[in-house]
Design an enzyme around this catalytic site. Structure first.
Site, mmCIF file in Angstrom:
data_model
loop_
_atom_site.group_PDB
_atom_site.id
_atom_site.type_symbol
_atom_site.label_atom_id
_atom_site.label_comp_id
_atom_site.label_asym_id
_atom_site.label_seq_id
_atom_site.Cartn_x
_atom_site.Cartn_y
_atom_site.Cartn_z
ATOM 1 C CG ASP A 31 18.099 8.683 22.621
ATOM 2 O OD1 ASP A 31 19.297 8.719 22.965
ATOM 3 O OD2 ASP A 31 17.195 9.304 23.218
ATOM 4 C CG ASP A 32 14.572 5.854 19.810
ATOM 5 O OD1 ASP A 32 14.638 5.961 21.057
ATOM 6 O OD2 ASP A 32 13.855 6.575 19.113
ATOM 7 C CG HIS A 82 15.565 5.337 25.287
ATOM 8 N ND1 HIS A 82 15.094 6.456 25.936
ATOM 9 C CD2 HIS A 82 15.242 5.512 23.979
ATOM 10 C CE1 HIS A 82 14.501 7.259 25.060
ATOM 11 N NE2 HIS A 82 14.562 6.707 23.867
ATOM 12 C CG HIS A 86 10.712 4.512 22.748
ATOM 13 N ND1 HIS A 86 9.940 5.505 22.191
ATOM 14 C CD2 HIS A 86 11.944 5.053 22.880
ATOM 15 C CE1 HIS A 86 10.684 6.581 21.987
ATOM 16 N NE2 HIS A 86 11.905 6.329 22.399
ATOM 17 C CG HIS A 176 16.714 9.427 17.440
ATOM 18 N ND1 HIS A 176 16.776 10.804 17.502
ATOM 19 C CD2 HIS A 176 15.913 9.027 18.441
ATOM 20 C CE1 HIS A 176 16.017 11.217 18.519
ATOM 21 N NE2 HIS A 176 15.476 10.157 19.106
HETATM 22 ZN ZN ZN Z 1 13.619 7.374 22.159
#
Ligand code: ZN
Length: 214
Positions: A31-32, A82, A86, A176
């Site tokens: 993620d991210d 995503h 965020h 991540h």
């Molecule tokens: Zn995230």
């Protein structure tokens, strides 16, 4: 519409359909990102071990890191939405700003990579009936995880490694590549990916459609 986000491979098959995963399947979600330093390192690692992953990308991180985002797609990995920025507590937001977050990220990821995500991961796994309705309304399947090593909190490589090595068939792992210094995540994955494979687990891709490139 799903009442709960998908958090295991069994959930995923129930929600998406298609043939069952092999009994020793496992999924890695990252993620991210995209991140200009950590994403390419993790990509090299995945290439080395022939492991697919799902990259849950933030729209405003794709912005400015378009080449990195394209490299992820070119390596055959699938991309998930995503959100654009965020935001925390997305489950408490009204429909309009939520829709904007999803739509903007969807457009940016598609315009950059040619891949239209079908999965949506809420920041921090924050869900509400309204958010589940919003993702369904945008044609996105809500996705969670069931193994979280809390790598974003930098608990140390041994901690992350131990938590990930506890994975069992059917699990969806969370890691991540964005949001800061991901050297611990990278070091842990370099140990964990071959170790899980040596145990007979096989990393599988999470998407109902094959990625398309422009
Ligand atoms: Zn995230």
């Amino acid at each position: 519409m799903l009442k709960q986000p998908v958090s295991t491979l069994a959930d995923y098959r129930r929600a998406v359909g298609g043939p069952a995963f092999p009994s020793h399947a496992i999924a890695l979600t990252i993620d991210d990102g995209p991140h200009p330093v950590w994403t390419p390192k993790i990509l090299r690692l995945l290439r080395k071990h022939h492991a697919p992953a799902l990259f849950c990308m933030i729209g405003n991180q794709v912005l400015g890191h378009e080449t990195t985002a394209r490299d992820v797609a070119k390596d055959g990995h699938h991309l998930a939405n995503h959100t654009w920025s965020h935001p925390t507590f997305l489950g408490r937001r009204r429909y309009k700003p939520v829709h904007k977050e999803l739509h903007r990220a969807q457009e940016k990821i598609y315009d950059t990579t040619g891949q239209a995500p079908v999965l949506f991961r809420s920041p921090g796994g924050d869900w509400s009936p309204a958010l589940l309705r919003a993702s369904a309304g945008d044609g996105l399947i809500p996705l969670d995880w069931n193994k979280d090593p809390r790598d974003w909190d930098k608990p140390g490589v041994p901690h992350i490694t131990r938590r990930l090595l506890a994975a069992k068939p059917g699990d969806i792992l969370l890691c991540h590549d964005g949001g800061g210094d991901r050297s611990q995540t990278y070091a842990a994955l370099a140990i964990v990916i071959p170790a899980l494979q040596a145990r007979g687990l096989r990393f599988v891709a999470l998407d109902r459609k094959p990625p398309t490139h422009r």
